[in-house]
Design an enzyme around this catalytic site. Structure first.
Site, PDB file in Angstrom:
ATOM      1  N   LYS A   1      -3.310  -9.954  -1.071  1.00 14.99           N
ATOM      2  CA  LYS A   1      -2.633  -9.609  -2.518  1.00 14.99           C
ATOM      3  C   LYS A   1      -1.459 -10.416  -2.436  1.00 14.99           C
ATOM      4  CE  LYS A   1       1.021  -6.176  -1.685  1.00 14.99           C
ATOM      5  NZ  LYS A   1       1.180  -6.522  -0.141  1.00 14.99           N
TER       6      LYS A   1
ATOM      7  N   LYS B   1     -12.101 -10.469   7.842  1.00 16.34           N
ATOM      8  CA  LYS B   1     -11.288  -9.190   7.371  1.00 16.34           C
ATOM      9  C   LYS B   1     -12.169  -7.885   7.390  1.00 16.34           C
ATOM     10  CE  LYS B   1      -8.284  -6.966   4.618  1.00 16.34           C
ATOM     11  NZ  LYS B   1      -7.085  -6.645   5.152  1.00 16.34           N
TER      12      LYS B   1
ATOM     13  N   GLY C   1       0.814  -1.154  -0.127  1.00 14.45           N
ATOM     14  CA  GLY C   1      -0.077   0.030   0.002  1.00 14.45           C
ATOM     15  C   GLY C   1       0.865   1.232   0.024  1.00 14.45           C
ATOM     16  N   ASN C   2       2.083   1.175   0.597  1.00 12.44           N
ATOM     17  CA  ASN C   2       2.837   2.297   0.574  1.00 12.44           C
ATOM     18  C   ASN C   2       3.283   3.047  -0.758  1.00 12.44           C
ATOM     19  OD1 ASN C   2       4.541   0.082   0.843  1.00 12.44           O
ATOM     20  ND2 ASN C   2       6.270   1.321   0.929  1.00 12.44           N
TER      21      ASN C   2
ATOM     22  N   LYS D   1       2.663 -12.159   3.799  1.00 17.18           N
ATOM     23  CA  LYS D   1       3.933 -12.099   2.836  1.00 17.18           C
ATOM     24  C   LYS D   1       4.924 -13.216   3.148  1.00 17.18           C
ATOM     25  CE  LYS D   1       3.986  -7.166   3.539  1.00 17.18           C
ATOM     26  NZ  LYS D   1       3.318  -6.770   2.509  1.00 17.18           N
TER      27      LYS D   1
HETATM   28  P1  ADP Z   1       2.055  -3.764   2.681  1.00 19.79           P
HETATM   29  O1  ADP Z   1       1.076  -2.787   2.500  1.00 19.79           O
HETATM   30  O2  ADP Z   1       3.142  -3.452   1.994  1.00 19.79           O
HETATM   31  O3  ADP Z   1       1.128  -5.257   2.520  1.00 19.79           O
HETATM   32  P2  ADP Z   1       1.744  -4.340   5.524  1.00 19.79           P
HETATM   33  O4  ADP Z   1       1.389  -3.120   6.402  1.00 19.79           O
HETATM   34  O5  ADP Z   1       0.574  -5.254   5.169  1.00 19.79           O
HETATM   35  O6  ADP Z   1       2.237  -3.636   4.172  1.00 19.79           O
HETATM   36  O7  ADP Z   1       2.813  -5.091   6.123  1.00 19.79           O
HETATM   37  C1  ADP Z   1       4.251  -4.493   6.356  1.00 19.79           C
HETATM   38  C2  ADP Z   1       4.368  -4.132   7.927  1.00 19.79           C
HETATM   39  O8  ADP Z   1       4.442  -5.434   8.657  1.00 19.79           O
HETATM   40  C3  ADP Z   1       5.509  -3.480   8.300  1.00 19.79           C
HETATM   41  O9  ADP Z   1       5.290  -2.025   8.119  1.00 19.79           O
HETATM   42  C4  ADP Z   1       5.654  -4.042   9.720  1.00 19.79           C
HETATM   43  O10 ADP Z   1       5.226  -2.965  10.601  1.00 19.79           O
HETATM   44  C5  ADP Z   1       5.001  -5.133   9.852  1.00 19.79           C
HETATM   45  N1  ADP Z   1       5.469  -6.220  10.635  1.00 19.79           N
HETATM   46  C6  ADP Z   1       4.947  -7.127  11.470  1.00 19.79           C
HETATM   47  N2  ADP Z   1       5.585  -7.814  11.729  1.00 19.79           N
HETATM   48  C7  ADP Z   1       6.729  -7.982  11.054  1.00 19.79           C
HETATM   49  C8  ADP Z   1       7.805  -8.604  11.326  1.00 19.79           C
HETATM   50  N3  ADP Z   1       8.174  -9.792  11.952  1.00 19.79           N
HETATM   51  N4  ADP Z   1       9.076  -8.289  10.413  1.00 19.79           N
HETATM   52  C9  ADP Z   1       8.975  -7.073   9.652  1.00 19.79           C
HETATM   53  N5  ADP Z   1       7.635  -6.343   9.478  1.00 19.79           N
HETATM   54  C10 ADP Z   1       6.623  -6.728  10.441  1.00 19.79           C
HETATM   55 MG    MG Z   2      -0.295  -6.046   3.571  1.00 19.23          MG
END
Ligand code: ADP
Ligand code: MG
Length: 310
Positions: free
Chosen positions: A211, A127, A9-10, A273
């Site tokens: 996604k 969700k 999303g970023n 992820k």
């Molecule tokens: P995106 O929009 O890229 O899918 P998300 O917010 O869904 O982003 O996922 C990324 C976030 O996951 C990071 O900003 C971080 O704060 C969080 N996060 C949670 N647990 C972890 C972890 N174990 N290692 C790295 N990031 C983590």
């Molecule tokens: Mg995400």
């Protein structure tokens, strides 16, 4: 080298951004610089992206429509965000490539993803989407629109929808032939528009597919050389933001699986992820990468971020 690159999303709406068109163009041009550096190095790209902020925005906008105006369904909202974000990426990336003397076209494919109504998410949706409602309003929209409303641990009531597992990508052959013709392809936006088999015919369903999981499936179906998930943290950490925090540089899929099963990664952010990476690496014996969008080239080359190895 064919690479499926998933943008978080970023890439379009960084944390703290107002989401104005100006800020979207700024964010997407920075993402385009990252993607263009991959194209310049000769990688063939299929780009996927999230849509959380955009679909949330549309749902809030629908809420403000005059009473009696028909409300668009969630599958249509996801389709809208695929066009919206696909246009931002295609326009911005083509411009960035032209600036570097690379005459490459970007094709955007509205993408459907197959899910099953037997998925446990359809009987117990998880969700949260859209805005927060007070209790009375929640009862009203639930009655009027048939929404499932649930108290969000963060306060208030929100709509909940199923987040089923993706089983197949309907446009995979379209994506493949566009790649073969030399296009950079944007596909599977927002995890895809979910469709399910209902009495033998495919029908859109009001659900959202993660996604990262869809990107992993797309990478599998396209026989991609690697899956690259770009986000706003420099990789995967264990004990994230806790004492003993450890950023993983290279990790064997078997070891990552143990951390995953140990509940290391939250289901709303890093969890999908990591699961996407595990699925891809286990099924293909190839690598998956998770890292910072701004470091895309180093992440793809395995010089930065987390490399998940067979
Ligand atoms: P995106 O929009 O890229 O899918 P998300 O917010 O869904 O982003 O996922 C990324 C976030 O996951 C990071 O900003 C971080 O704060 C969080 N996060 C949670 N647990 C972890 C972890 N174990 N290692 C790295 N990031 C983590
Ligand atoms: Mg995400």
């Amino acid at each position: 080298m064919l690479v499926v690159v998933a943008l978080g999303g970023n890439a379009i709406t960084p944390r703290g951004s107002s989401g104005s068109p100006k800020e979207q163009w700024e964010a997407v041009s920075s993402a385009s610089r990252a993607l263009a550096s991959l194209v310049e190095e000769g990688f063939r790209l299929v780009v996927t992206h999230g849509n959380g902020p955009q679909v949330g925005y549309l749902l809030e906008a629908f809420d403000l429509l005059p009473p009696g105006t028909p409300r668009q369904t969630l599958d249509l909202a996801v389709a809208m965000t695929q066009g919206w974000i696909g246009f931002l990426i295609a326009h911005s990336l083509e411009r960035e490539l032209a600036r570097r003397g690379l005459r490459r076209r970007v094709a955007v494919v509205p993408t459907r993803v197959l899910v099953s109504l037997e998925d446990p998410e359809f009987s117990d949706p998880s969700k949260y989407i859209g805005r927060y409602y007070g209790e009375e309003e929640a009862v009203r929209v639930s009655r009027e629109l048939g929404w499932v409303m649930r108290r969000d641990p963060r306060g208030g009531y929100r709509r909940v929808v199923p987040s089923p597992r993706p089983l197949g990508i309907l446009e995979v052959d379209v994506v493949r032939s566009l790649i073969d013709q030399g296009y950079i392809v944007v596909a599977a936006g927002g995890g895809g528009i979910p469709v399910a088999s209902v009495n033998g015919s495919l029908e859109p369903v009001e659900a959202v597919v993660d996604k990262d999981l869809t990107s992993s499936l797309l990478a599998l179906e396209l026989n991609a050389d690697s899956l690259v998930i770009l986000t706003d943290v420099p990789g995967v950490a264990v004990n994230y933001r806790r004492p003993g925090e450890l950023w993983l540089r290279r990790v064997k899929v078997s070891e990552l699986k143990k951390y995953y099963e140990g509940g290391e990664f939250p289901s709303g952010s890093m969890g999908p992820k990591v699961l996407a990476a595990i699925n891809f690496v286990e099924r293909t014996g190839r690598r998956a990468h998770i890292g910072l969008l701004d470091e895309a080239l180093e992440v793809v080359k395995g010089l930065k971020g987390t490399v998940v190895e067979p």
